[in-house]
Motif scaffolding. Structure first.
Motif, PDB file in Angstrom:
ATOM      1  N   ARG A  37       0.840  -1.201   0.000  1.00 14.53           N
ATOM      2  CA  ARG A  37       0.000   0.000   0.000  1.00 14.53           C
ATOM      3  C   ARG A  37       0.877   1.253   0.000  1.00 14.53           C
ATOM      4  NH1 ARG A  37      -5.092  -1.541   0.495  1.00 14.53           N
ATOM      5  NH2 ARG A  37      -5.464  -3.667   1.217  1.00 14.53           N
ATOM      6  N   TRP A  38       0.318   2.338  -0.538  1.00 14.88           N
ATOM      7  CA  TRP A  38       1.043   3.612  -0.568  1.00 14.88           C
ATOM      8  C   TRP A  38       1.271   4.103   0.860  1.00 14.88           C
ATOM      9  CZ3 TRP A  38       3.509   5.533  -4.542  1.00 14.88           C
ATOM     10  CH2 TRP A  38       3.091   5.244  -5.835  1.00 14.88           C
ATOM     11  N   PRO A  39       2.496   4.590   1.145  1.00  9.79           N
ATOM     12  CA  PRO A  39       2.764   5.174   2.460  1.00  9.79           C
ATOM     13  C   PRO A  39       2.210   6.609   2.527  1.00  9.79           C
ATOM     14  CG  PRO A  39       4.723   5.295   1.103  1.00  9.79           C
ATOM     15  CD  PRO A  39       3.684   4.534   0.294  1.00  9.79           C
ATOM     16  N   GLU A  40       2.283   7.199   3.676  1.00  8.84           N
ATOM     17  CA  GLU A  40       1.835   8.584   3.865  1.00  8.84           C
ATOM     18  C   GLU A  40       2.544   9.542   2.905  1.00  8.84           C
ATOM     19  OE1 GLU A  40      -0.572   9.891   5.817  1.00  8.84           O
ATOM     20  OE2 GLU A  40      -1.127   7.900   6.534  1.00  8.84           O
ATOM     21  N   SER A  41       3.778   9.216   2.534  1.00  9.86           N
ATOM     22  CA  SER A  41       4.569  10.099   1.675  1.00  9.86           C
ATOM     23  C   SER A  41       4.148  10.063   0.212  1.00  9.86           C
ATOM     24  CB  SER A  41       6.051   9.750   1.798  1.00  9.86           C
ATOM     25  OG  SER A  41       6.261   8.395   1.435  1.00  9.86           O
ATOM     26  N   GLY A  42       3.145   9.182  -0.135  1.00  7.38           N
ATOM     27  CA  GLY A  42       2.582   9.144  -1.493  1.00  7.38           C
ATOM     28  C   GLY A  42       3.529   8.622  -2.537  1.00  7.38           C
ATOM     29  N   PRO A  43       3.317   8.916  -3.802  1.00 14.45           N
ATOM     30  CA  PRO A  43       2.419   9.936  -4.323  1.00 14.45           C
ATOM     31  C   PRO A  43       0.951   9.517  -4.394  1.00 14.45           C
ATOM     32  CG  PRO A  43       3.554   8.939  -6.149  1.00 14.45           C
ATOM     33  CD  PRO A  43       4.102   8.311  -4.884  1.00 14.45           C
ATOM     34  N   GLY A  44       0.638   8.226  -4.228  1.00 14.63           N
ATOM     35  CA  GLY A  44      -0.764   7.809  -4.235  1.00 14.63           C
ATOM     36  C   GLY A  44      -1.407   8.069  -2.883  1.00 14.63           C
ATOM     37  N   PRO A  45      -2.735   7.936  -2.801  1.00 14.50           N
ATOM     38  CA  PRO A  45      -3.427   8.138  -1.521  1.00 14.50           C
ATOM     39  C   PRO A  45      -2.928   7.151  -0.471  1.00 14.50           C
ATOM     40  CG  PRO A  45      -5.000   8.042  -3.343  1.00 14.50           C
ATOM     41  CD  PRO A  45      -3.666   7.651  -3.903  1.00 14.50           C
ATOM     42  N   ALA A  46      -2.557   7.652   0.683  1.00 18.44           N
ATOM     43  CA  ALA A  46      -2.028   6.816   1.767  1.00 18.44           C
ATOM     44  C   ALA A  46      -2.980   5.657   2.042  1.00 18.44           C
ATOM     45  CB  ALA A  46      -1.820   7.640   3.023  1.00 18.44           C
ATOM     46  N   GLY A  47      -2.421   4.437   2.074  1.00 18.39           N
ATOM     47  CA  GLY A  47      -3.197   3.245   2.380  1.00 18.39           C
ATOM     48  C   GLY A  47      -3.839   2.576   1.179  1.00 18.39           C
ATOM     49  N   SER A  48      -3.873   3.265   0.037  1.00 29.06           N
ATOM     50  CA  SER A  48      -4.454   2.635  -1.154  1.00 29.06           C
ATOM     51  C   SER A  48      -3.454   1.647  -1.748  1.00 29.06           C
ATOM     52  CB  SER A  48      -4.865   3.688  -2.194  1.00 29.06           C
ATOM     53  OG  SER A  48      -3.720   4.347  -2.708  1.00 29.06           O
ATOM     54  N   VAL A  49      -3.960   0.717  -2.529  1.00 31.68           N
ATOM     55  CA  VAL A  49      -3.120  -0.352  -3.076  1.00 31.68           C
ATOM     56  C   VAL A  49      -2.160   0.190  -4.144  1.00 31.68           C
ATOM     57  CG1 VAL A  49      -3.140  -2.489  -4.440  1.00 31.68           C
ATOM     58  CG2 VAL A  49      -4.785  -2.166  -2.578  1.00 31.68           C
ATOM     59  N   LEU A  50      -0.881  -0.108  -3.966  1.00 33.27           N
ATOM     60  CA  LEU A  50       0.131   0.186  -4.972  1.00 33.27           C
ATOM     61  C   LEU A  50       0.334  -1.050  -5.843  1.00 33.27           C
ATOM     62  CD1 LEU A  50       2.417   1.769  -6.320  1.00 33.27           C
ATOM     63  CD2 LEU A  50       3.919   1.054  -4.430  1.00 33.27           C
ATOM     64  N   THR A  51       0.623  -2.195  -5.223  1.00 35.22           N
ATOM     65  CA  THR A  51       0.841  -3.435  -5.977  1.00 35.22           C
ATOM     66  C   THR A  51       0.198  -4.616  -5.265  1.00 35.22           C
ATOM     67  OG1 THR A  51       2.948  -3.947  -4.881  1.00 35.22           O
ATOM     68  CG2 THR A  51       3.063  -2.669  -6.936  1.00 35.22           C
ATOM     69  N   VAL A  52      -0.149  -5.617  -6.068  1.00 35.88           N
ATOM     70  CA  VAL A  52      -0.628  -6.897  -5.551  1.00 35.88           C
ATOM     71  C   VAL A  52       0.127  -7.981  -6.308  1.00 35.88           C
ATOM     72  CG1 VAL A  52      -2.590  -8.455  -5.254  1.00 35.88           C
ATOM     73  CG2 VAL A  52      -2.940  -5.982  -5.122  1.00 35.88           C
ATOM     74  N   GLU A  53       0.824  -8.833  -5.580  1.00 31.82           N
ATOM     75  CA  GLU A  53       1.494  -9.970  -6.193  1.00 31.82           C
ATOM     76  C   GLU A  53       0.499 -11.122  -6.243  1.00 31.82           C
ATOM     77  OE1 GLU A  53       4.935 -10.719  -3.743  1.00 31.82           O
ATOM     78  OE2 GLU A  53       5.767  -8.733  -4.166  1.00 31.82           O
ATOM     79  N   PHE A  54       0.490 -11.830  -7.389  1.00 30.48           N
ATOM     80  CA  PHE A  54      -0.388 -12.994  -7.481  1.00 30.48           C
ATOM     81  C   PHE A  54       0.203 -14.011  -8.443  1.00 30.48           C
ATOM     82  CE2 PHE A  54      -1.868 -10.246 -10.877  1.00 30.48           C
ATOM     83  CZ  PHE A  54      -2.321 -11.078 -11.882  1.00 30.48           C
ATOM     84  N   THR A  55      -0.293 -15.226  -8.307  1.00 30.84           N
ATOM     85  CA  THR A  55       0.091 -16.317  -9.192  1.00 30.84           C
ATOM     86  C   THR A  55      -1.178 -16.810  -9.862  1.00 30.84           C
ATOM     87  OG1 THR A  55       1.880 -16.961  -7.715  1.00 30.84           O
ATOM     88  CG2 THR A  55       1.150 -18.619  -9.295  1.00 30.84           C
ATOM     89  N   ALA A  56      -1.113 -17.028 -11.168  1.00 31.91           N
ATOM     90  CA  ALA A  56      -2.237 -17.573 -11.925  1.00 31.91           C
ATOM     91  C   ALA A  56      -1.693 -18.622 -12.876  1.00 31.91           C
ATOM     92  CB  ALA A  56      -2.955 -16.464 -12.703  1.00 31.91           C
ATOM     93  N   ASN A  57      -2.216 -19.826 -12.775  1.00 32.29           N
ATOM     94  CA  ASN A  57      -1.761 -20.950 -13.584  1.00 32.29           C
ATOM     95  C   ASN A  57      -0.258 -21.167 -13.417  1.00 32.29           C
ATOM     96  OD1 ASN A  57      -2.441 -23.094 -15.278  1.00 32.29           O
ATOM     97  ND2 ASN A  57      -1.853 -21.963 -17.106  1.00 32.29           N
ATOM     98  N   GLY A  58       0.220 -20.939 -12.205  1.00 31.84           N
ATOM     99  CA  GLY A  58       1.630 -21.142 -11.896  1.00 31.84           C
ATOM    100  C   GLY A  58       2.545 -20.011 -12.314  1.00 31.84           C
ATOM    101  N   GLN A  59       2.022 -19.000 -13.002  1.00 28.29           N
ATOM    102  CA  GLN A  59       2.817 -17.857 -13.458  1.00 28.29           C
ATOM    103  C   GLN A  59       2.741 -16.737 -12.431  1.00 28.29           C
ATOM    104  OE1 GLN A  59       4.620 -17.939 -16.480  1.00 28.29           O
ATOM    105  NE2 GLN A  59       3.963 -20.064 -16.372  1.00 28.29           N
TER     106      GLN A  59
END
Length: 160
Positions: A37-59
């Motif tokens: 999630r974005w930290p207080e220092s931004g540039p996105g809104p603090a607490g909003s999702v920056l990245t999500v890691e995921f695996t799909a079909n082993g990738q």
């Protein structure tokens, strides 16, 4: 390199978490990993999702909320090799639902704009057949389709 293989980063405009959860629901061997999630220092809104890691079909993937600057196009697509019509139907339906759209020759765009090729796996050998007539029949049949029809491809390839 410090790891095996590559991680594909997909750029979204505020929908990274939604996309990651959708892909995990569609594919086997899939899971959500770390969410940053974005930290207080931004540039996105603090607490909003920056990245999500995921695996799909082993990738491995990272969904990034990068903003509106970049969008997906057909220059990059993911191929899903399907063993039978049931798999073709599953992936086609799951990836075109809620705003996705079918295209020609097994191609589609999902609701996030990501391009996919839902491919009947034996078709790859059919269109590469050393017999030019068999290969041409299979290719012509594929070119006339949106969602691929495995039985129709098999019949065209066989000359029926």
């Amino acid at each position: 390199m410090t790891t095996d293989g590559f991680i594909t980063c997909l750029w979204f405009d505020g929908r990274a978490e939604e996309a990651a959860h959708h892909y995990v629901s569609v594919f086997k061997d899939a899971s959500i990993g770390r969410t940053v999630r974005w930290p207080e220092s931004g540039p996105g809104p603090a607490g909003s999702v920056l990245t999500v890691e995921f695996t799909a079909n082993g990738q491995r993937f990272v969904a990034l909320n990068g903003g509106p600057e970049f969008t997906f196009n057909e220059a990059v697509s993911f191929q899903i090799l399907c063993a039978d019509q049931q798999e073709i139907d599953h992936y086609w339906a799951a990836l075109t639902e809620n705003g996705g759209e079918g295209g020609p020759c097994g191609w589609l765009k999902d609701r996030f704009g990501v391009s996919w090729q839902v491919v009947y796996a034996p078709l790859l050998d059919m269109i590469a057949d050393p017999d030019p007539e068999r290969a041409a029949r299979a290719t012509r049949a594929m070119m006339a389709m949106g969602k691929l029809d495995a039985a129709a491809l098999e019949k065209a390839y066989a000359g029926e």
